[in-house]
Structures are given as structure tokens and as C-alpha cells.
Design a protein around this motif. Structure first.
Motif, short mmCIF file in Angstrom:
data_model
loop_
_atom_site.label_atom_id
_atom_site.label_comp_id
_atom_site.label_asym_id
_atom_site.label_seq_id
_atom_site.Cartn_x
_atom_site.Cartn_y
_atom_site.Cartn_z
N SER A 1 7.64 6.49 -15.92
CA SER A 1 8.96 6.30 -16.00
C SER A 1 9.54 5.64 -14.50
CB SER A 1 10.20 7.05 -16.67
OG SER A 1 10.21 8.32 -15.89
N GLU A 2 8.99 6.64 -13.78
CA GLU A 2 9.68 6.05 -12.00
C GLU A 2 8.66 5.02 -11.39
OE1 GLU A 2 12.37 7.62 -10.24
OE2 GLU A 2 12.88 8.14 -12.19
N ARG A 3 7.71 4.98 -11.89
CA ARG A 3 6.46 4.12 -11.25
C ARG A 3 7.11 2.55 -11.17
NH1 ARG A 3 1.35 6.68 -13.75
NH2 ARG A 3 1.04 8.20 -12.38
N ASP A 4 7.62 2.19 -12.30
CA ASP A 4 8.28 0.69 -12.39
C ASP A 4 9.18 0.59 -11.39
OD1 ASP A 4 6.85 0.47 -14.79
OD2 ASP A 4 8.77 0.94 -15.94
N ARG A 5 9.97 1.48 -10.83
CA ARG A 5 10.88 1.17 -9.62
C ARG A 5 10.10 0.69 -8.50
NH1 ARG A 5 13.56 5.77 -10.09
NH2 ARG A 5 15.47 4.96 -10.75
N MET B 1 7.81 -3.59 -4.95
CA MET B 1 6.60 -4.14 -4.51
C MET B 1 6.64 -5.73 -4.59
SD MET B 1 3.84 -1.44 -5.56
CE MET B 1 2.36 -2.50 -5.48
N ARG B 2 7.28 -5.87 -5.91
CA ARG B 2 7.29 -7.34 -6.49
C ARG B 2 8.38 -8.29 -5.94
NH1 ARG B 2 10.52 -9.74 -9.97
NH2 ARG B 2 9.90 -11.59 -10.95
N GLU B 3 9.44 -7.37 -5.67
CA GLU B 3 10.77 -8.12 -5.25
C GLU B 3 10.22 -8.50 -3.42
OE1 GLU B 3 14.18 -8.93 -5.67
OE2 GLU B 3 12.77 -9.53 -7.47
N LEU B 4 9.58 -7.55 -2.65
CA LEU B 4 9.27 -7.70 -1.42
C LEU B 4 8.32 -8.98 -1.20
CD1 LEU B 4 9.12 -3.96 0.04
CD2 LEU B 4 10.89 -5.79 0.43
N ARG B 5 7.42 -8.75 -2.15
CA ARG B 5 6.47 -10.21 -2.01
C ARG B 5 7.12 -11.37 -2.30
NH1 ARG B 5 2.79 -6.93 -5.24
NH2 ARG B 5 3.41 -8.02 -7.06
N LEU B 6 7.97 -11.28 -3.27
CA LEU B 6 8.62 -12.71 -3.70
C LEU B 6 9.55 -13.17 -2.63
CD1 LEU B 6 9.17 -14.78 -5.91
CD2 LEU B 6 10.91 -13.27 -6.64
N GLN B 7 10.34 -12.27 -2.03
CA GLN B 7 11.54 -12.57 -1.22
C GLN B 7 10.99 -12.29 0.31
OE1 GLN B 7 13.68 -14.17 -2.20
NE2 GLN B 7 13.71 -13.38 -4.54
N ARG C 1 17.72 3.71 -5.82
CA ARG C 1 16.54 4.72 -5.44
C ARG C 1 15.41 3.45 -4.77
NH1 ARG C 1 15.39 8.87 -8.40
NH2 ARG C 1 13.39 9.14 -6.85
N ALA C 2 15.13 2.27 -5.10
CA ALA C 2 14.04 1.36 -4.58
C ALA C 2 14.80 1.04 -3.32
CB ALA C 2 13.91 0.28 -5.36
N ARG C 3 16.09 0.76 -3.01
CA ARG C 3 16.26 0.34 -1.86
C ARG C 3 16.30 1.32 -0.78
NH1 ARG C 3 22.09 -1.41 -3.20
NH2 ARG C 3 20.77 -3.00 -4.53
N ASP D 1 0.73 -1.21 0.03
CA ASP D 1 0.04 -0.10 0.02
C ASP D 1 0.87 1.23 -0.08
OD1 ASP D 1 -2.15 -1.48 -0.18
OD2 ASP D 1 -2.36 -1.61 2.12
N THR D 2 1.88 1.26 0.74
CA THR D 2 2.90 2.32 1.06
C THR D 2 3.51 2.75 -0.39
OG1 THR D 2 3.25 1.93 3.23
CG2 THR D 2 4.63 3.67 2.09
N LEU D 3 4.16 1.73 -0.95
CA LEU D 3 4.87 1.99 -2.32
C LEU D 3 3.85 2.20 -3.54
CD1 LEU D 3 7.42 -1.12 -1.83
CD2 LEU D 3 7.91 1.26 -1.75
N PHE D 4 2.48 1.77 -3.54
CA PHE D 4 1.67 1.94 -4.50
C PHE D 4 1.26 3.36 -4.24
CE2 PHE D 4 -2.55 2.35 -6.46
CZ PHE D 4 -2.24 1.44 -7.39
N ASP D 5 1.12 3.83 -3.09
CA ASP D 5 0.85 5.40 -2.89
C ASP D 5 1.75 6.21 -3.31
OD1 ASP D 5 -1.71 4.61 -1.86
OD2 ASP D 5 -1.07 4.77 0.28
N LEU D 6 3.18 5.82 -3.19
CA LEU D 6 4.10 6.66 -3.41
C LEU D 6 4.40 6.68 -5.01
CD1 LEU D 6 7.02 5.62 -0.92
CD2 LEU D 6 5.80 7.82 -1.12
N ALA D 7 4.02 5.37 -5.78
CA ALA D 7 4.20 5.26 -7.10
C ALA D 7 3.22 5.99 -7.83
CB ALA D 7 4.07 3.96 -7.70
N GLU D 8 1.92 6.50 -7.22
CA GLU D 8 0.69 7.38 -7.80
C GLU D 8 1.19 8.65 -7.97
OE1 GLU D 8 -3.31 6.39 -7.72
OE2 GLU D 8 -1.97 4.97 -8.81
N LYS D 9 2.30 9.05 -7.32
CA LYS D 9 2.68 10.52 -7.28
C LYS D 9 3.89 10.62 -8.13
CE LYS D 9 1.52 11.05 -2.36
NZ LYS D 9 2.47 11.03 -1.24
#
Length: 769
Positions: A60-64, A69-75, A187-189, A48-56
Motif C-alpha cells: 500500500s505504501e509503494r505506490d507513493r 518517481m513518475r512525477e519527477l520524471r514527468l516534471q 509523505r512523498a513530498r 534508484d533511491t526511491l525504488f530502493d525505499l519502495a522495496e522496504k
């Protein structure tokens, strides 16, 4: 198919450690549970937090953010497991003794910036800032916790910010180390680290308070109101070590100096406590058989000047230059006592010290030219004395002569040491006269292991062992050694504090170099261990599936399911949880169930079993493939094909099948000329990370350090000082290279101490002969 990053839990350092006291075990369990729960809460809300940040952000930056989100779910599972294990390792590391604990610092010096990646620097700065904010307002509680730990360890361990398991910087570093194994850009890290700070590190102070309360409830200093001043630092003192110029010799009484600071004759051995001079006394006893001194009442030597070449007692000719030795009040020349009327001029320790200072500043002593290489210090002293008074026979005090002989023997060993490059030997060899002056002034030099001059020599040699001539003279390590040596030659006269100052300066530099090298080596070690573990997992999974399929005729869908999708499920399970885990065993049973379900069945009982088993196998396969985010469309197609095979078999219809060939046997390793139980093979298996070796000979020789010893010598990875992998061996291959002389192990331990041991051994051997 999606890329999957594989994580493994962090491993604690190896070394001698005290067992954790029971109260600290309770603290560890409480903190691990609380911090682990907070991390789980953070991961619960991360999407939820990362999605809210991505909305803003821009497209090109949303993919980050979506990648994060995907990596945190997966790992997620591996992150939580690794973080909990790393926390446990922090507590275990706090019990390690100082000799076995080398923790790399998080600070980056200016000279490091050229070699440290920009991303690593950003992460380091972020961790420092995060830790500073988390620490604010909790300094007193952290010091109280440190003091309670030292009390628990009975002061056997000095607990500092570096090894305090609840120090915010250490807590954050645990999570950051786990995070580095995810496929995230910087940046994502940093965004994920910020989430960690908001949820987990905001509670760091509360965790310290809780830990203090647990220890207090267990009776560990329950009535402590204020934290005592750390040991060794009186209240109001400016800092550790204030008021002293060094350790070891600087703490001992200055017995060998006059009020003006110059050494006085005989004082070095006479005034020092007997215990401090025990080593020098032992060395003098061992030197007795080498002196060849005749009895005081024996045939006297001629009173003629040594320079005249007149015969001495025994029929021999006196040397054209030489010095006598004062023994029991009688001067001896070439082992024979001189007559009472011989023109003897005694050379006191103070006079000798001054003569050595003059030699130290002579150009040939400074540069060590070819004409001076074969000349001993005694030759130089004799020439200098004779040039000033050629008529007298100059006599050294027996103790001073012994010191000259001992220091000469020590430097003979040092200059023969194979671990030092010849260029470094040339530099260290110039320290013979300065160290001889130290030993003349202070005979405890031989017995005090913490003597600043000895420590400096050991540190210079240790750094020199790691210098590769291919790096050139402009390399900073060589330049630092060169500057330290010339500072001693140029500036050392009577004040031994110079060695303390140079030692502190060089140790600071070498410590930074070592910490930086450890960080680089750790990255290489983790990468190689991860690679080896991945290879081991892939091989184990391949062999397991081959054993179930090889030689059978099965529908093509079964082969595709096992070879493509399910093989990855088993692979990741092996990496994350190991082959002894319940999950592995459960997923391995799916292989057997799948293979059985696609075999031809005719018996009614088998067909009934297949009807019952088919949906269970399909559900298990679907669940496992979803857990690794296997392509959903491909999964559906494979499972539909499998259901069709099951339906045909239940109806008694034939199905198309393919023959699965047996996997080829792996080629056996090339036989080694050395047997497995050979001493060199066993030694290669036992090598520890940090061991240096020299590969090749002559100008092409290269120095490398062991970065990783994987599975007791299955793979030995060597890197150069810049962290670049230069060679890889297995134990048998390295043993063969050692046996053939292609490789030499470098001993980078305390050079002076090894030299002293060698001298004592040689003297004892001569004495027994």
C-alpha cells in the motif's frame, strides 16, 4: 490517459530594486549553475533511491514512491527550470529596498494553526529543520556574505536572513515552492525534500564559501577577516532598539515635560527645534483667518462673567458657556479682547493636560454615548471648568487652542472616512482626547511622521480597514483594536512610552496576520494564474489546430491524432516553454506536415516527397507522444493507421475521409457602458494585489482583497480575509460596479497623514476664500 501536472517557473516579486552589481551577477551565475547541477544529479539518481525505499515498504505504501518517481520524471524539465529561475529571483530580491519587499515568514504562530493546513505545517517544519542543519557551522560565512552584499549595495539595502539569497531556508523554499506544483501527497513530498537535502543542501555551506571567494576576488572587502557588528547595534548590546522605548518622538528631546513628567505651559512649542515645529507653525498660520481675533487695542469686551450672559462689545451676547483665548498677552472672548478688569483665569498647558485626563476617564467620554456625540472637547472642558469656578472667564493659551481645533478637525476627517467600518470608527474616535494630550505635550506630533502615537493610529486604522463587520465582534482583529484603544484610555496619563509598547505589540500581531494573509493570497494567486494560463494555452492550441483542419476533408486518424494526442503535446509545450520556443515551433510544424501527408497527391514529385516524409512524421509524432507519456497502446494503433493511410496514398488508392467543420466563432463579450479609455477602466486595470474594496452597502456590505490581477485586468480575483474567493471581475465590469456605486475602493494608507493633508487643504481653501 495519465494525469499530467503543469508547472510554471516561479516569478519574482515586483517593486523598486537596485540593479545587481557585476560581482553579484557572477555569484548568481555561479551559484545557479552549481545548485542547478546538483539538482540535476539528484534527479538522475532519484529513481534508484526511491525504488530502493519502495522495496522496504508494504504494497500500500509503494505506490507513493512510484508516484513520486513518475512525477519527477514527468516534471523534471519544469522542476529544473523553475528552480533556476527562483534562484535568480532570490538574488534580484536581495536588491529590493525595504519599502518594496514584503516577504512572508515561514514561522507558524499558535493562533495560525486553526487556519494552516496540516500538510503546510509539516512542510514548514521540515524546511526549518532542513535549513537549521544546513546552516550549522556556516553562520560566520553567511554573515560575511551579507556584509559584502551591503557593501556592494552601498548600504542602501539592509541584508538579513530574510533576503540573503544564500540563506539555506531561502534556497530550500525555492525548491519546495516548485515541488508544491507536483501531484504528490505530503509523505512523498517530504521524501523528495529529504533527497534534496542530501544532494543539494549538503553543499550549501560550500556554495556560501564559493560566493565569498568570488566577491573577494572581485575586490569586495578582500581583506575582511572578521565580520563587523551590524549597524545600529553596538558590541555587547542586548539587541536592536535596546535602551529606547520607541522610534520617532521617543528619540527627540523631551522638551514639553517637566522633571516630574508633566507638560509645562508653552514648552511644547518654545523649546522644540524650529525645524521640528515647522508643520505646527504652518498650521497656526492657516488657522489665523479662522480665529477672528480683534486688535488688542480695539473695543474691549465687557468684564462680566460669560455665565451671566451680559453683552460684549459689538452688541452680541456672550455664550452661556465658553472659554477665552490668550493672544499676545490679552484674553479674547468670541474674537474680541476682554477689559483689563475682567476676571480671567489662565489655563496653562499643564492644567489643560490634567483636565483632559479627567475627561478621558469620564464614562461619557469613554463610551461615547448619544448625548455626547454632538458635544466637542471644548464644550466638555468649558463645563468642567465652569463647574469648579463659574465666576471666572477661563482662557486657554493660543497654541493649546490651536491644537484642540486641529485635532478636532483631524478626527472629523477620520470619522468621515469611508474606508473604515462604522464599528472601527467608534473605537478610534475614543482616542481623540488621548491624542489631544499627546499633541498638547509635544507639538512635534504634527511634523514627526514616525511618532509612535501617529504610527499606532495608522496601524489600528489599517487593520480596521480589513475587518469585515460580518466577522463579528469576536473576531481577533476587532478584539485587538478594542484592547489597544481601551489600554490607551485606561492607562495613558503622562508616559508616552505606552504608545510605543502598544505599537510593537499590535505590529507583531498585524504582521503575523498580514504574512498569513499573503501566504493564502499567494496560493490563490498562483492557482488563478495557473488556471488562466492553462485556459490561454488550451485556447491557443485549439485555434492553431482548427486553423489547419477546419474546412478540410482528411482521414479520421489525422483528426484523432491532432485532437487527442498532439493537442496535449502542444498544450504542455505552450505551458512549459511558451509559444516563442523552438520546441513549440518544431511541434507546430509537425501539424502542418501531418495534414499535408494525408491530403490526396497525384504528382510524382509529391508522392516521392510523401515516401520520404512519412517515416519522419511518424517518428516525430511518436517522440512527442512519448514525452507526455501518452498511452503506448493507443499511440501504436494511431501510428499504424497513419502508416496505412500513407501507404494507400503512395499506391494511388482512395482513402476514407471526414469533413472537419469550421469552429464556431466565440461570442463577443457583452459591451460595457463605459469606454475602454474611461478613467475607471484604466484604474481597474492598474490595481495591484492587496487592494481592498467594499462590495454592497449597509449590513450586507462585504470587504474583499485583490488576490490576482491577471493580464492587466482580464481577470481580477478578490478574496476575503480567510482566503476564500468571493468575487471575480474583469476591468470593465469592476469599473462599471465602481461607477454605479456597487463597489467602493478602500484606501488603507496612513490614515493620520491623509487626515492631516485634508485639514491643510481645507484650511488653505478657507484662507483663500
Amino acid at each position: 490517459m495519465s494525469k499530467v501536472t503543469r508547472l510554471k517557473p516561479l516569478e519574482g516579486g515586483k517593486g523598486r530594486a537596485l540593479s545587481l552589481p557585476r560581482p553579484l551577477e557572477r555569484v548568481r551565475d555561479r551559484i545557479t549553475e552549481r545548485a542547478g547541477g546538483l539538482l540535476a544529479d539528484m534527479l538522475d539518481g532519484a529513481d534508484d533511491t526511491l525504488f530502493d525505499l519502495a522495496e522496504k515498504e508494504t504494497d500500500s505504501e509503494r505506490d507513493r514512491y512510484f508516484d513520486a518517481m513518475r512525477e519527477l520524471r514527468l516534471q523534471r524539465g519544469a522542476l529544473e527550470t523553475g528552480f533556476r529561475q527562483a534562484l535568480g529571483n532570490l538574488f534580484q530580491d536581495s536588491a529590493r529596498t525595504p519599502d518594496d519587499r514584503e516577504r512572508a515568514t515561514g514561522k507558524v504562530a499558535v493562533e495560525d494553526l486553526a487556519l494552516v493546513k496540516h500538510e503546510e505545517l509539516e512542510t514548514t517544519v521540515a524546511l526549518d529543520n532542513l535549513a537549521r542543519r544546513a546552516r550549522k557551522g556556516h553562520d560566520e560565512a553567511l554573515r560575511a556574505f551579507q556584509h559584502r552584499l551591503e557593501y556592494l549595495f552601498e548600504s542602501k539595502v539592509d541584508v538579513t536572513e530574510r533576503n540573503n539569497p544564500l540563506e539555506p531556508r531561502n534556497l530550500a523554499a525555492c525548491f519546495s515552492a516548485c515541488l508544491e506544483r507536483l501531484s504528490l501527497d505530503i509523505r512523498a513530498r517530504l521524501i523528495v525534500l529529504k533527497l534534496f537535502e542530501r544532494v543539494v543542501m549538503d553543499e550549501a555551506g560550500a556554495m556560501v564559501d564559493e560566493a565569498n571567494q568570488v566577491l573577494a576576488d572581485a575586490g569586495v572587502l578582500p581583506d575582511m577577516k572578521t565580520v563587523p557588528v551590524p549597524r545600529g547595534r553596538p558590541a555587547g548590546e542586548g539587541g536592536a532598539g535596546a535602551g529606547t522605548s520607541g522610534s520617532g518622538a521617543s528619540a527627540a528631546p523631551e522638551q514639553s515635560r517637566t522633571a516630574g513628567g508633566s507638560p509645562t505651559a508653552g514648552e511644547g512649542s518654545a523649546a522644540a527645534p524650529p525645524a521640528d515645529n515647522a508643520m505646527f507653525g504652518l498650521l497656526q498660520e492657516l488657522l489665523t483667518t479662522l480665529r477672528g481675533l480683534g486688535p488688542a487695542g480695539g473695543a474691549p469686551a465687557s468684564g462680566a462673567s460669560a455665565a451671566t450672559g451680559a453683552p460684549v462689545a459689538g452688541g452680541g451676547a456672550a455664550p452661556t458657556s465658553g472659554m477665552a483665548i490668550m493672544h499676545n498677552g490679552v484674553a479674547h472672548l468670541n474674537g474680541a479682547p476682554l477689559t483689563a478688569d475682567a476676571p480671567v483665569q489662565a489655563v496653562s498647558s499643564q492644567d489643560l493636560f490634567g483636565l483632559l485626563t479627567r475627561l478621558q476617564r469620564l464614562e461619557h467620554a469613554l463610551e461615547g454615548g448619544a448625548d455626547a456625540q454632538d458635544r466637542s472637547v471644548k464644550d466638555e472642558l468649558s463645563d468642567l471648568l465652569e463647574s469648579e469656578n463659574s465666576e471666572a472667564i477661563h482662557a486657554l493659551d493660543q497654541a493649546d487652542d490651536d491644537v484642540i481645533n486641529l485635532v478636532a478637525m483631524l478626527f472629523d476627517f477620520i470619522l468621515d472616512d469611508e474606508g473604515l467600518p462604522s464599528e472601527i470608527k467608534a473605537l478610534i474616535g475614543r482616542l481623540q482626547i488621548p491624542l489631544l494630550k499627546v499633541a498638547i505635550a509635544d507639538k512635534t506630533f504634527f511634523s514627526t511622521e514616525e511618532h509612535d502615537a501617529r504610527l499606532l493610529l495608522n496601524t489600528l486604522a489599517r487593520a480596521g480597514c480589513q475587518w469585515d463587520p460580518q466577522q463579528g465582534y469576536d473576531d481577533e482583529t476587532y478584539q485587538r483594536i478594542d484592547r489597544a484603544v481601551h489600554a490607551i484610555i485606561d492607562d495613558y496619563d503622562e508616559d508616552a512610552a505606552l504608545f510605543s509598547e502598544l505599537l510593537a505589540e499590535f505590529e507583531s500581531f498585524f504582521s503575523d496576520q498580514r504574512a498569513r494573509a499573503e501566504r493564502v493570497a499567494e496560493r490563490v494567486r498562483e492557482a488563478e494564474e495557473g488556471k488562466a494560463r492553462a485556459e490561454q494555452a488550451a485556447d491557443a492550441v485549439r485555434r492553431y489546430i482548427d486553423a489547419r483542419l477546419a474546412g478540410r476533408q482528411v482521414p479520421d486518424v489525422a483528426v484523432r491524432l491532432l485532437r487527442q494526442g498532439w493537442q496535449q503535446v502542444l498544450y504542455l509545450t505552450w505551458l512549459r516553454q511558451g509559444e516563442d520556443s523552438d520546441t513549440w515551433r518544431r511541434y507546430a510544424k509537425v501539424v502542418d506536415a501531418l495534414v499535408w501527408s494525408v491530403m490526396p497527391h497525384r504528382a510524382p514529385a509529391d508522392l516521392e516527397k510523401l515516401r520520404d516524409l512519412s517515416p519522419k512524421v511518424v517518428r516525430a509524432l511518436e517522440h512527442g507522444l512519448e514525452s507526455i507519456q501518452y498511452d503506448a497502446g493507443e499511440t501504436r494503433a494511431l501510428l499504424d493507421d497513419l502508416l496505412a493511410v500513407h501507404d494507400s496514398l503512395i499506391k494511388g488508392l482512395e482513402t476514407e475521409r471526414v469533413a472537419v467543420p469550421k469552429a464556431p466563432e466565440p461570442e463577443p463579450p457583452a459591451p460595457s457602458a463605459l469606454p475602454d479609455d474611461h478613467e475607471l477602466v484604466a484604474r481597474a486595470r492598474r490595481l495591484r494585489a492587496g487592494q481592498w474594496l467594499e462590495i454592497g452597502d449597509g449590513e450586507d456590505a462585504q470587504r474583499a482583497k485583490l488576490a490576482a490581477n491577471i493580464r492587466d485586468g482580464a481577470k481580477l480575483v478578490f478574496i476575503n480575509r480567510r482566503g476564500i474567493k468571493v468575487r471575480e471581475y474583469d476591468a470593465a465590469g469592476l469599473a462599471q460596479a465602481l461607477h454605479d456605486g456597487e463597489v467602493k475602493l478602500i484606501e488603507d494608507g496612513a490614515l493620520f497623514d491623509r487626515a492631516l493633508e485634508a485639514v491643510i487643504s481645507d484650511l488653505r481653501r478657507m484662507q483663500s476664500a
